[in-house]
Design an enzyme around this catalytic site. Structure first.
Site, PDB file in Angstrom:
ATOM      1  N   GLU A 110      -5.441   4.198 -42.509  1.00  0.00           N
ATOM      2  CA  GLU A 110      -6.821   4.555 -42.216  1.00  0.00           C
ATOM      3  C   GLU A 110      -7.224   5.962 -42.623  1.00  0.00           C
ATOM      4  O   GLU A 110      -8.384   6.190 -42.955  1.00  0.00           O
ATOM      5  CB  GLU A 110      -7.074   4.372 -40.707  1.00  0.00           C
ATOM      6  CG  GLU A 110      -6.967   2.952 -40.220  1.00  0.00           C
ATOM      7  CD  GLU A 110      -8.085   2.076 -40.765  1.00  0.00           C
ATOM      8  OE1 GLU A 110      -9.231   2.558 -40.873  1.00  0.00           O
ATOM      9  OE2 GLU A 110      -7.811   0.921 -41.096  1.00  0.00           O
ATOM     10  N   SER A 485       1.985 -38.051  12.045  1.00  0.00           N
ATOM     11  CA  SER A 485       3.116 -37.675  12.895  1.00  0.00           C
ATOM     12  C   SER A 485       3.731 -36.334  12.525  1.00  0.00           C
ATOM     13  O   SER A 485       4.570 -35.822  13.278  1.00  0.00           O
ATOM     14  CB  SER A 485       4.190 -38.760  12.833  1.00  0.00           C
ATOM     15  OG  SER A 485       3.704 -39.964  13.383  1.00  0.00           O
TER      16      SER A 485
END
Length: 817
Positions: A110, A485
């Site tokens: 860059e 139950s």
């Protein structure tokens, strides 16, 4: 000789100089004037723009963009989920955590002169201007890294002279106020690398599945290649262009002396090693991640969570979570096979009529997206892999590949679904007007599983349904269903706490009417007569549970349930003994975990640690144990629940020996088998499993496509908690205990044992056959002796001749009239 007689090339040129001088002077004046005017214009523009420019003084200090919040399993390494802002993924890392090879690669790609220029590359800008003028469009930018930072933070990418001038001014200011390293830090964390990944850390994770600190030279060069054009050079978009751009970056690094030519050649020869594209959360942990997100919102607030940057360590064991998911899927597959909850979906005579699977909506009826409906097949598409259903006035597609559970043979849509056939479906994405929605098949039952540590309350695994995806209803946390139950242990524990009942207390299993209610046993008209509480709980005898709740008191049972952590509404009626009030799977599992922990309740939690964006640990209050019941009572109930597994007649005997260690638990099956449960524990882990249909269809009832096996009827006689839920529990607990030593249930102080006669609940005579060692809370063991052999005992009475047979050791027979 006169001068005018000399050859022309020998004559003096004084006259030409005199004639040219005025032109040169004029040109100089014009040039100077233009230069002064240009300088004035530039000065005016600079003064104008400079006044409107933002301050860059604290750019480095106030850099706090939204970041990814990453959610980890308990090992701190396995990522199970991510939360990020709408603009994308970003994780800030300090410059020192970014390896030099990556920094150099970016500079080479860059801005080769970054370390030496003052923020601007004049030659590059002039060159870019010339190229752009020559080509007639914006082809080059000529921007330095500093200028790119300015654009990113302040100006955007608008291509105008005004923006360029502001960029030049701000670049100079940034260079004056920040060091080169500070500028690099901002650039490397802010720039986009494609696919909504910002900064080198997220880019490295996304492409290579590793931290930026661990990238190789070839990987660094590829990352550095991306900022020029992420949409063009991404290896997920075009691998050839990505390789070509990487080759350029490597050559630039070699030319600048950053790497040797041999290193360049080796890196250039490496293939691109991409990892599979990551998902926002691991599918097998989707419901766990959503539970964590909900708790984070409550603790941190929506705004803080939106800004993100947190590292969250959860309580989830990733290996166990996967194993529990497999166990749940296998359990559902077995039920599907038993009852034909699979394709193909064929048209049958009578399909238009109501069935146990539901009712087909009318043609003009707008379907409720939150309900299960009968949908009729109207089209199939093998290329798209979809089946289209009409559901009332709407239409929706099922993506068959997502429902391999119902298509184990891998049939194509045209073979799986016959036009006109009916199937149970629900809208996953409701249709908009004029559009087709997304449907999911609901042919078989759903599942919820919770596995947690009784000592800490940490949830190690959680399954909230059969679908591995975000946005699904989490039944483990939110579904309130009748426990049947499976609620009885709380009723029995309240009885033990009262000190009026013991495991040896004998109660008559005989018919009883309570107003307009006549409870029945699951055996339908069969009664056991006088039985001990241990036997009654192991066999899950309903009438005994109702009788002891009546005598202990409903309020006492509800108060105990609250201490154990059940917050769901519990109805003040005797049907509570049979689990008629709805609870969530995590509530019931946590309640039994308190029993496993010796009566100490710990609120379930999914969080272990939270670290803020700065890496500092945030306070995460650990759930503190509270006393829910005394240790002796918890131990007595635990020992009774072991009988449900170990006794030959216990409802969970199918699990006997399956874990190779002591275990306790209770099955549960609600009315018409609409809910199937098993909740149990060892000293190390507690787990609860629920299986059922979301719309309360009986597990085992035939669906609209018929029942392949031919077994069952509405009510599912072939299914129960022991058959549908227990196998899932066993496999989940096997995985949880892998590698753990066998641990006993240790008897606490306050609990004692005595040799008793099971028939009477009294102390056994010496050498009495069938005597058993029973556990008691101190002070509740029987004091009387059982009758000698040959004498009349409660077992000799006909049903109805004995009611409350023993109470704290006192034999009390009552003759029936």
């Amino acid at each position: 000789m006169r001068e005018d007689s000399k050859p022309a090339d020998e004559r003096p040129r004084r006259g030409l100089g005199r004639r040219a001088r005025p032109w040169l002077i004029g040109a100089g004046i014009v040039f100077l004037t233009v230069a002064i005017a240009a300088a004035a214009i530039v000065a005016v523009l600079l003064d104008r723009y400079a006044a409107d420019l933002p301050s860059v003084d604290d750019l480095g200090k106030r850099y706090k963009p939204p970041q990814v919040t990453r959610i980890y399993a308990r090992d701190g390494r396995t990522v199970i989920g991510e939360m990020h802002a709408d603009e994308g993924f970003r994780t800030i890392v300090p410059l020192e955590a970014i390896p030099p090879v990556l920094v150099n690669a970016v500079i080479a790609a860059e801005d080769a002169q970054f370390r030496t220029h003052a923020g601007l590359d004049w030659l590059g800008m002039v060159r870019a201007l010339a190229v752009n003028m020559w080509k007639g469009y914006y082809a080059q930018g000529g921007s330095t890294i500093t200028q790119q930072v300015v654009r990113t933070f302040y100006l955007g990418r608008e291509k105008t002279l005004e923006r360029k001038m502001k960029e030049v001014l701000l670049a100079r200011r940034v260079e004056q106020h920040l060091t080169k390293d500070q500028i690099l830090f901002l650039y490397l964390n802010q720039i986009c690398f494609g696919h909504a990944r910002y900064g080198v850390e997220e880019a490295a994770r996304y492409y290579f599945g590793k931290a930026a600190s661990d990238v190789t030279l070839a990987e660094a060069a590829l990352l550095a290649a991306l900022p020029k054009g992420p949409a063009v050079y991404s290896p997920r978009v075009d691998a050839d262009k990505a390789l070509a751009r990487r080759r350029y970056v490597l050559s630039r690094m070699a030319a600048l002396g950053m790497i040797a030519d041999a290193e360049r050649a080796a890196a250039d020869a490496e293939p691109i090693g991409l990892v599979p594209e990551p998902r926002a959360s691991a599918p097998w942990a989707a419901e766990f991640v959503e539970a964590v997100e909900a708790e984070l919102r409550e603790r941190l607030g929506e705004d803080a969570l939106r800004r993100g940057g947190y590292a969250v360590i959860t309580t989830m064991n990733p290996d166990l979570q996967r194993a529990v998911r497999r166990a749940a899927s296998a359990g559902l597959a077995a039920i599907d096979e038993r009852h034909g909850y699979r394709g193909p979906v064929v048209r049958r005579e009578g399909d238009a009529a109501p069935s146990p699977g539901g009712v087909e909506p009318g043609p003009d009826e707008v379907p409720d997206p939150n309900r299960i409906h009968l949908g009729r097949v109207i089209a199939v598409d093998d290329r798209a892999g979809t089946i289209r259903f009409r559901v009332g006035a709407a239409t929706g597609d099922v993506r068959l590949a997502e429902f391999a559970r119902y298509n184990p043979e891998g049939l194509a849509p045209s073979r799986f679904a016959e036009i006109g056939g009916l199937a149970r479906v629900r809208f996953a994405v409701p249709p908009r007007a004029g559009h087709v929605g997304r449907l999911r098949l609901e042919m078989g039952p759903e599942v919820a599983v919770v596995v947690l540590d009784p000592r800490t309350g940490e949830v190690a695994a959680m399954v909230g349904g059969s679908v591995e995806a975000r946005g699904q209803f989490n039944r483990a946390l939110r579904s309130r269903r009748q426990p049947g139950s499976a609620f009885k242990p709380i009723v029995y524990l309240a009885a033990i706490e009262s000190r009026r009942f013991t495991p040896a207390t004998v109660v008559n299993d005989a018919p009883e009417v309570y107003g307009a209610w006549r409870p029945e046993n699951a055996t339908r008209g069969r009664f056991a007569g006088p039985v001990s509480l241990r036997v009654a709980l192991a066999r899950s005898i309903n009438l005994v549970a109702v009788k002891i709740l009546e005598r202990t008191g409903v309020d006492a049972a509800i108060a105990l349930a609250r201490r154990l952590g059940i917050s769901s509404e519990l109805r003040r009626e005797l049907s509570l003994a049979l689990g008629a009030s709805e609870v969530t799977p995590i509530e019931l599992t946590a309640a039994m975990a308190a029993v496993a922990a010796g009566g100490m309740r710990v609120t379930p939690t999914v969080l272990r640690e939270i670290r803020g964006p700065d890496g500092a640990a945030l306070p995460v209050p650990r759930p503190q144990p509270t006393r829910a019941t005394d240790a002796a009572s918890a131990y007595v109930l635990t020992d009774m629940l072991r009988s449900a597994i170990e006794d030959r007649d216990g409802t969970a005997h199918a699990a006997a020996g399956a874990l190779g260690r002591p275990a306790a638990g209770k099955t549960g099956t609600s009315t018409d088998v609409r809910d199937c449960w098993f909740v149990g524990f060892t000293p190390q882990w507690a787990a609860g499993v629920w299986v059922g249909f979301d719309d309360n269809l009986p597990v085992g009832a035939p669906g609209p496509e018929g029942t392949r096996s031919g077994r069952g009827r509405p009510g599912g006689v072939a299914e129960s908690g022991a058959r549908a839920a227990l196998p899932i529990w066993v496999e989940a607990m096997r995985a949880a205990h892998a590698g753990l030593p066998i641990a006993p249930f240790e008897r606490p102080e306050g609990a004692t044992t005595a040799l008793v006669d099971p028939a009477t609940g009294l102390l056994a005579q010496g050498g009495m056959a069938g005597a058993r060692e029973e556990v008691f809370v101190e002070g509740t063991a029987p004091t009387g002796r059982a009758p000698r052999p040959g004498l009349r005992t409660p077992a000799d009475f006909a049903i109805g001749e004995a009611e409350w047979v023993t109470d704290a050791g006192t034999l009390a027979l009552r003759e029936a009239p």
